[in-house]
Scaffold this motif. Structure first.
Motif, PDB file in Angstrom:
ATOM      1  N   LEU A 129       0.825  -1.214   0.000  1.00 20.85           N
ATOM      2  CA  LEU A 129       0.000   0.000   0.000  1.00 20.85           C
ATOM      3  C   LEU A 129       0.858   1.264   0.000  1.00 20.85           C
ATOM      4  O   LEU A 129       0.547   2.230  -0.713  1.00 20.85           O
ATOM      5  N   ILE A 130       1.931   1.258   0.783  1.00 21.92           N
ATOM      6  CA  ILE A 130       2.824   2.418   0.800  1.00 21.92           C
ATOM      7  C   ILE A 130       3.424   2.615  -0.591  1.00 21.92           C
ATOM      8  O   ILE A 130       3.441   3.727  -1.131  1.00 21.92           O
ATOM      9  N   SER A 131       3.900   1.531  -1.178  1.00 15.85           N
ATOM     10  CA  SER A 131       4.500   1.614  -2.511  1.00 15.85           C
ATOM     11  C   SER A 131       3.471   2.047  -3.555  1.00 15.85           C
ATOM     12  O   SER A 131       3.776   2.854  -4.435  1.00 15.85           O
ATOM     13  N   PHE A 132       2.252   1.520  -3.469  1.00 20.71           N
ATOM     14  CA  PHE A 132       1.202   1.887  -4.417  1.00 20.71           C
ATOM     15  C   PHE A 132       0.839   3.369  -4.290  1.00 20.71           C
ATOM     16  O   PHE A 132       0.636   4.066  -5.291  1.00 20.71           O
ATOM     17  N   GLY A 133       0.759   3.850  -3.053  1.00 22.30           N
ATOM     18  CA  GLY A 133       0.474   5.270  -2.843  1.00 22.30           C
ATOM     19  C   GLY A 133       1.530   6.150  -3.479  1.00 22.30           C
ATOM     20  O   GLY A 133       1.222   7.142  -4.148  1.00 22.30           O
ATOM     21  N   PHE A 134       2.783   5.754  -3.307  1.00 22.00           N
ATOM     22  CA  PHE A 134       3.858   6.526  -3.929  1.00 22.00           C
ATOM     23  C   PHE A 134       3.859   6.368  -5.448  1.00 22.00           C
ATOM     24  O   PHE A 134       4.244   7.292  -6.165  1.00 22.00           O
ATOM     25  N   LEU A 135       3.433   5.225  -5.954  1.00 21.23           N
ATOM     26  CA  LEU A 135       3.324   5.042  -7.404  1.00 21.23           C
ATOM     27  C   LEU A 135       2.320   6.042  -7.980  1.00 21.23           C
ATOM     28  O   LEU A 135       2.574   6.651  -9.028  1.00 21.23           O
ATOM     29  N   CYS A 136       1.207   6.219  -7.296  1.00 24.98           N
ATOM     30  CA  CYS A 136       0.213   7.196  -7.747  1.00 24.98           C
ATOM     31  C   CYS A 136       0.787   8.619  -7.725  1.00 24.98           C
ATOM     32  O   CYS A 136       0.589   9.398  -8.661  1.00 24.98           O
ATOM     33  N   ILE A 138       3.987   9.436  -7.931  1.00 28.95           N
ATOM     34  CA  ILE A 138       4.994   9.527  -8.989  1.00 28.95           C
ATOM     35  C   ILE A 138       4.334   9.713 -10.344  1.00 28.95           C
ATOM     36  O   ILE A 138       4.807  10.491 -11.186  1.00 28.95           O
ATOM     37  N   THR A 139       3.221   9.033 -10.577  1.00 35.83           N
ATOM     38  CA  THR A 139       2.499   9.187 -11.841  1.00 35.83           C
ATOM     39  C   THR A 139       2.008  10.623 -12.012  1.00 35.83           C
ATOM     40  O   THR A 139       2.126  11.198 -13.099  1.00 35.83           O
ATOM     41  N   LEU A 144       2.821  16.063 -14.461  1.00 39.96           N
ATOM     42  CA  LEU A 144       3.096  17.489 -14.264  1.00 39.96           C
ATOM     43  C   LEU A 144       4.538  17.853 -14.624  1.00 39.96           C
ATOM     44  O   LEU A 144       4.936  19.005 -14.459  1.00 39.96           O
ATOM     45  N   ARG A 145       5.302  16.867 -15.072  1.00 42.37           N
ATOM     46  CA  ARG A 145       6.710  17.037 -15.452  1.00 42.37           C
ATOM     47  C   ARG A 145       7.564  17.545 -14.294  1.00 42.37           C
ATOM     48  O   ARG A 145       8.441  18.395 -14.457  1.00 42.37           O
ATOM     49  N   ILE A 146       7.279  17.014 -13.108  1.00 44.38           N
ATOM     50  CA  ILE A 146       8.080  17.300 -11.919  1.00 44.38           C
ATOM     51  C   ILE A 146       8.963  16.078 -11.674  1.00 44.38           C
ATOM     52  O   ILE A 146       8.487  14.941 -11.724  1.00 44.38           O
ATOM     53  N   ASN A 147      10.231  16.304 -11.417  1.00 44.79           N
ATOM     54  CA  ASN A 147      11.162  15.204 -11.203  1.00 44.79           C
ATOM     55  C   ASN A 147      10.815  14.464  -9.896  1.00 44.79           C
ATOM     56  O   ASN A 147      10.902  15.043  -8.816  1.00 44.79           O
ATOM     57  N   PRO A 148      10.433  13.184  -9.974  1.00 45.39           N
ATOM     58  CA  PRO A 148      10.027  12.447  -8.774  1.00 45.39           C
ATOM     59  C   PRO A 148      11.186  11.772  -8.028  1.00 45.39           C
ATOM     60  O   PRO A 148      10.951  10.998  -7.115  1.00 45.39           O
ATOM     61  N   GLU A 149      12.428  12.076  -8.398  1.00 44.19           N
ATOM     62  CA  GLU A 149      13.573  11.386  -7.783  1.00 44.19           C
ATOM     63  C   GLU A 149      13.662  11.606  -6.282  1.00 44.19           C
ATOM     64  O   GLU A 149      14.127  10.723  -5.563  1.00 44.19           O
ATOM     65  N   PHE A 150      13.247  12.765  -5.789  1.00 40.84           N
ATOM     66  CA  PHE A 150      13.363  13.022  -4.363  1.00 40.84           C
ATOM     67  C   PHE A 150      12.407  12.148  -3.536  1.00 40.84           C
ATOM     68  O   PHE A 150      12.506  12.091  -2.324  1.00 40.84           O
ATOM     69  N   LEU A 151      11.481  11.443  -4.197  1.00 43.42           N
ATOM     70  CA  LEU A 151      10.566  10.549  -3.485  1.00 43.42           C
ATOM     71  C   LEU A 151      11.183   9.182  -3.195  1.00 43.42           C
ATOM     72  O   LEU A 151      10.579   8.383  -2.480  1.00 43.42           O
ATOM     73  N   GLN A 152      12.375   8.907  -3.711  1.00 47.04           N
ATOM     74  CA  GLN A 152      12.985   7.601  -3.484  1.00 47.04           C
ATOM     75  C   GLN A 152      13.233   7.334  -2.007  1.00 47.04           C
ATOM     76  O   GLN A 152      12.960   6.240  -1.518  1.00 47.04           O
ATOM     77  N   TRP A 153      13.753   8.317  -1.289  1.00 46.47           N
ATOM     78  CA  TRP A 153      14.025   8.112   0.132  1.00 46.47           C
ATOM     79  C   TRP A 153      12.752   7.941   0.956  1.00 46.47           C
ATOM     80  O   TRP A 153      12.698   7.061   1.816  1.00 46.47           O
TER      81      TRP A 153
END
Length: 194
Positions: A129-136, A138-139, A144-153
């Motif tokens: 669920l945590i991973s799925f929430g972050f997948l949404c 990131i999508t 919006l063309r925002i770099n999602p790299e900072f969400l890795q941590w």
């Protein structure tokens, strides 16, 4: 096994539980500035220790040698080491909250066991669920063309240390509730009544 990684997760868990547990107490609700409560000397000291650990690891690599020794000598995975540190930190924190010189170990281990039983069956689903929430999220960032790299941590910390944080919070909240409730014969079994 970066020690700073575990210390960062512990500090965030500690500060979050200080807020979550204290938010139910009358003295915090009457306080005009809760941020000032975060600047208590013990919280500042914890933050400085974690910052020092991060700086030492970043610039000296001293913890790399500890990591090699730990894996070579104990053959233990990081999760066991992290769990042990969480248990020690939680015991110290609960003893502080308990306003006694120590918290009875038997009571503490009972509370940890109950909270662990809450987490164990749902951990795989919680991680998904945590991973799925972050997948949404990131999508949405990609759209919006925002770099999602900072969400890795946050994904990494949430998936790996989230269950430890839940156990930490449940046990600490139970100790605070026991401290503020009227004495009863079932005070040690109040963990589920949140």
């Amino acid at each position: 096994m970066p020690i700073s990684e575990i210390s960062n997760a512990l500090l965030l868990t500690y500060l979050a539980t200080e807020y979550l547990v204290a938010s139910n107490r009358l003295d915090v609700r009457q306080s005009a500035d809760w941020a000032a409560q975060l600047l208590k000397p013990r919280n500042v000291l914890a933050g400085l220790v974690v910052a020092a650990l991060n700086l030492v690891e970043r610039f000296s690599g001293a913890f790399d040698r500890i990591d090699v020794f730990f894996h070579a000598f104990f053959h233990a995975p990081k999760i066991i080491f992290a769990g042990s540190l969480y248990m020690v930190a939680l015991y110290i924190d609960c003893s502080k909250v308990n306003h006694k010189s120590y918290l009875p170990v038997r009571l503490y281990l009972g509370k940890v066991g109950v909270a662990f039983c809450y987490v164990l069956p749902v951990y795989p689903f919680l991680a998904v669920l945590i991973s799925f929430g972050f997948l949404c999220i990131i999508t949405i960032f990609d759209l919006l063309r925002i770099n999602p790299e900072f969400l890795q941590w946050p994904i990494y910390y949430g998936t790996l240390y989230g269950p430890f944080s839940f156990v930490y919070w449940k046990v600490k909240r139970s100790v605070v509730d026991d401290q503020s409730s009227l004495p009863s014969s079932s005070a040690g079994r109040r963990l589920g009544n949140s």
